[in-house]
Design a protein around this motif. Sequence first.
Motif, PDB file in Angstrom:
ATOM      1  N   ARG A 154       9.240   3.612 -15.143  1.00 21.96           N
ATOM      2  CA  ARG A 154       7.879   3.080 -15.019  1.00 21.96           C
ATOM      3  C   ARG A 154       7.843   1.624 -15.501  1.00 21.96           C
ATOM      4  NH1 ARG A 154       2.865   5.738 -14.521  1.00 21.96           N
ATOM      5  NH2 ARG A 154       1.289   4.636 -15.718  1.00 21.96           N
ATOM      6  N   ARG A 163      12.962  -1.667  -4.860  1.00 23.93           N
ATOM      7  CA  ARG A 163      13.615  -0.372  -5.115  1.00 23.93           C
ATOM      8  C   ARG A 163      15.075  -0.372  -4.676  1.00 23.93           C
ATOM      9  NH1 ARG A 163      10.032   4.874  -4.928  1.00 23.93           N
ATOM     10  NH2 ARG A 163       8.190   4.089  -5.941  1.00 23.93           N
ATOM     11  N   VAL A 475       7.877   7.072  -8.950  1.00 26.25           N
ATOM     12  CA  VAL A 475       8.362   6.459 -10.195  1.00 26.25           C
ATOM     13  C   VAL A 475       7.380   6.611 -11.359  1.00 26.25           C
ATOM     14  CG1 VAL A 475       9.776   4.750  -8.996  1.00 26.25           C
ATOM     15  CG2 VAL A 475       7.429   4.168  -9.608  1.00 26.25           C
ATOM     16  N   ARG A 476       6.219   7.230 -11.117  1.00 25.85           N
ATOM     17  CA  ARG A 476       5.197   7.332 -12.172  1.00 25.85           C
ATOM     18  C   ARG A 476       5.686   8.095 -13.402  1.00 25.85           C
ATOM     19  NH1 ARG A 476       0.423  10.135  -9.509  1.00 25.85           N
ATOM     20  NH2 ARG A 476       2.033  10.844  -8.099  1.00 25.85           N
TER      21      ARG A 476
ATOM     22  N   TYR B  20      -5.692  12.439  -4.211  1.00 24.35           N
ATOM     23  CA  TYR B  20      -4.307  12.901  -4.109  1.00 24.35           C
ATOM     24  C   TYR B  20      -4.141  13.895  -2.965  1.00 24.35           C
ATOM     25  CZ  TYR B  20      -3.243  10.595  -8.527  1.00 24.35           C
ATOM     26  OH  TYR B  20      -3.042   9.652  -9.495  1.00 24.35           O
ATOM     27  N   THR B  51      -5.440   6.383 -16.173  1.00 26.09           N
ATOM     28  CA  THR B  51      -4.039   6.111 -15.825  1.00 26.09           C
ATOM     29  C   THR B  51      -3.882   5.913 -14.323  1.00 26.09           C
ATOM     30  OG1 THR B  51      -3.350   7.368 -17.749  1.00 26.09           O
ATOM     31  CG2 THR B  51      -1.692   7.008 -16.069  1.00 26.09           C
ATOM     32  N   ASN B  55      -2.017   2.937 -12.536  1.00 24.87           N
ATOM     33  CA  ASN B  55      -0.976   3.191 -11.528  1.00 24.87           C
ATOM     34  C   ASN B  55      -1.257   2.445 -10.228  1.00 24.87           C
ATOM     35  OD1 ASN B  55       0.568   4.823 -13.135  1.00 24.87           O
ATOM     36  ND2 ASN B  55      -0.333   6.735 -12.414  1.00 24.87           N
ATOM     37  N   PHE B  60       2.189   2.024  -8.163  1.00 27.20           N
ATOM     38  CA  PHE B  60       2.980   3.253  -8.216  1.00 27.20           C
ATOM     39  C   PHE B  60       2.428   4.261  -7.217  1.00 27.20           C
ATOM     40  CE2 PHE B  60       4.166   2.482 -12.952  1.00 27.20           C
ATOM     41  CZ  PHE B  60       5.125   1.561 -12.548  1.00 27.20           C
ATOM     42  N   ILE B  61       1.148   4.114  -6.893  1.00 26.48           N
ATOM     43  CA  ILE B  61       0.505   4.915  -5.847  1.00 26.48           C
ATOM     44  C   ILE B  61      -0.356   3.963  -5.011  1.00 26.48           C
ATOM     45  CG2 ILE B  61       0.458   7.213  -6.916  1.00 26.48           C
ATOM     46  CD1 ILE B  61      -2.237   6.538  -8.121  1.00 26.48           C
TER      47      ILE B  61
END
Lengths: 476, 252
Positions: A154, A163, A475-476, B20, B51, B55, B60-61
């Motif tokens: 992270r 990546r 990757v979280r 999600y 969070t 993210n 990350f998302i």
Amino acid sequence: MLRTIIEKEIRDIIGSSKFAISFGVCAALILLCFVTGAVNYKTSQAQYEAAKAENLRQMEGLTDWFSVQQHRIFLPPHPLASLVSGVSNDIGRTTEVRGRGELNADGSRYAEDPVYAVFRFLDLEFLFQVVLSLLAILLGYDAISGEKERGTLRLSFSNGLPRATYILGKLIGSFLALIVPLLLALAIGSLIYPILGVPLSGIDWLRLALIILAGLLFVGAFLTLSVMVSAFTQRTSSSFLVLLVVWIGAVLIIPRASVLLAGRMVDVPSVDELASQKARLASQLMEEDRTRMSEFNTPPAAPGEDFEPDKMLKLFNTFMDSLADARDKQMAEFGGRLNEDRANKQQAQERLAFSIARVSPSASFALATSALAGTDMFLKEHYRDQTMDYQQEYGKFMKEKTGLNPGGRMVIMLRDDNENEKPKEIDPSEMPAFKYAPPAFAESFGRAIFDLGLLAFFNLLFFTGSVFGFLRYDVR
Amino acid sequence: MMLEVPGAAMLEAVTLTKRYEDGVLALDHVSFAVKPGQIFAMLGANGAGKTTAINLFLNFIEPTDGEARIDGIVTHKEPLLAKQRVAYVSENVMLYPNFTAVQNLDYFARLGGKTGYTKDDYRSVLLRVGLSEDAHNKRLKGFSKGMRQKCGIAIAILKDAPAILLDEPTSGLDPKAGFEFQQLLDSLRTEGKAILMSTHDIFRAKEVADIIAIMNNGRIVMQEPASRLLGQDLERLYMQYMAGHTAAEAVA
């Protein structure tokens, strides 16, 4: 950035106590392998020389070459066979040469010392297949999932880090961290051979270098496989479990199962079945020859001529020779057909078994290294061909010495014993020596190249799989 | 509800939404802005969406709707560029246990594109975050959580990014370490950093933040400058919002 990741990976792996302990054990085992290999070779060489000397000693005191009915020849040990034993301990090493007929090698190492068959030898092949592949898994199973669990993945990706660069750095770094120390240990181990007085020719060194290359490709395949599995799992425990199952399948199950499966799919008649068929024909032919022998009549002596026993014996021996020739010819034809049929079926079975087994890098590694060491399946055939060649040479020599074709035939001799004349002993050193030539390098390399390529392909496949898996990794 | 602030925002959420794959709506049209020199604190229970917001800023998302912007760069469109302008400190900084504090700093500084730092630079930043000199060259495996957290903040400082994301940074810290951390945030604000912090620590948020937002079920249910909350019982307010009261009910 790539260099930074590679450097970090190397430092992280080499600096870990996990690496220090496991690599320390592996390095010690590598050195032990070379030491035991050298000692083993020297013992085998001494036994080989002793057996040759004993063979010649048994001929001492003989006064005619007719008394030498059997002559034993031996497969000499090879230094590389102590590192990659392959089938060299399983095949017969001693062959009795009679001058004609089929040859069978017996007295395998395991038959002579069955205790070694129980646990087998600690050789380089075993070390790579079992120990070093596990070391590769140990170093690679947490490559990605471990970083995730630590939270460093992270943090790393909070930077503008592509990546592909990251996974490439991981793969190269972990590969170097494993391969370079291993190479160093193997190089030091290799030096033990000349230090302990084991002779290695230039070609042998080349073979050894290629064996080590195959080993590194094999270990590399397991390392990249570990990184790949790690890039498809979220937890190190899952990654390790998957890899353990894959390792058991690849190293322990697939190679053995492939042989069993091929055995079920291609039926090969056993040697005993063939021997039984040959024995039946031999018995039938002998029966026919006995009838012919009973019909043998020497032509009556011409009037005024004395009975000449030498002439009669010569005629009888010629007659017996012709019977034996005809019998041998029929047996050779029949046996040849059976042997050829069996050899063809056996080859088909082997090809099938190896094709299935090659799904596992472990099988490719074993096939490549045993071919390079000259201890693969081909060794038996190669040794048999050379014993057959030698038998012809031996047959010619014996005919030269005795005037008859050798081979356990019934001959009748008349000897004029003169007590005043002491018979002269034969000189065993006149007998042609059996000089075994190991398979030529080009031949061995030709058989190993496919499996070397396959090992390289496994590396590439798992490497690509790692990249593909990581590009989609959460990757979280 | 979006707070109107003059000047360009360094960190900006524009109707940021994340649903999600399993259908859970983690963030529901959330908008806020953090300008240079501001500390924005997101308060909320576990699962409130704090969070998830971080993210999304780190890409990350990807958002279902809306945008997260760093210095005007939309994070899911140009993630690598956007992440060059932000530093991040996680709740539980682990780093590499076999590396020393200095080695960890060196690695992450290089990863952040900073290659010119010397060992003296690392030492001075570690001293700034309150890590005593004798720990600088020790492996992290023996460090306490507070010591590791200090290393994490040092990494964020070394990146020298205009924006900083802090995910529960004071979680598990003792009061002394928490106070030192508060002082550090003050100094970073003075340097003009835009700081987005998610936290459960109402006291620390009130002490340090310029803007306080309370999140519940993926939505910002309250967003006020800290100056307007002076004299109010923030804890009671928080509990009322968590209980589902409206802004009017809560203030009343």
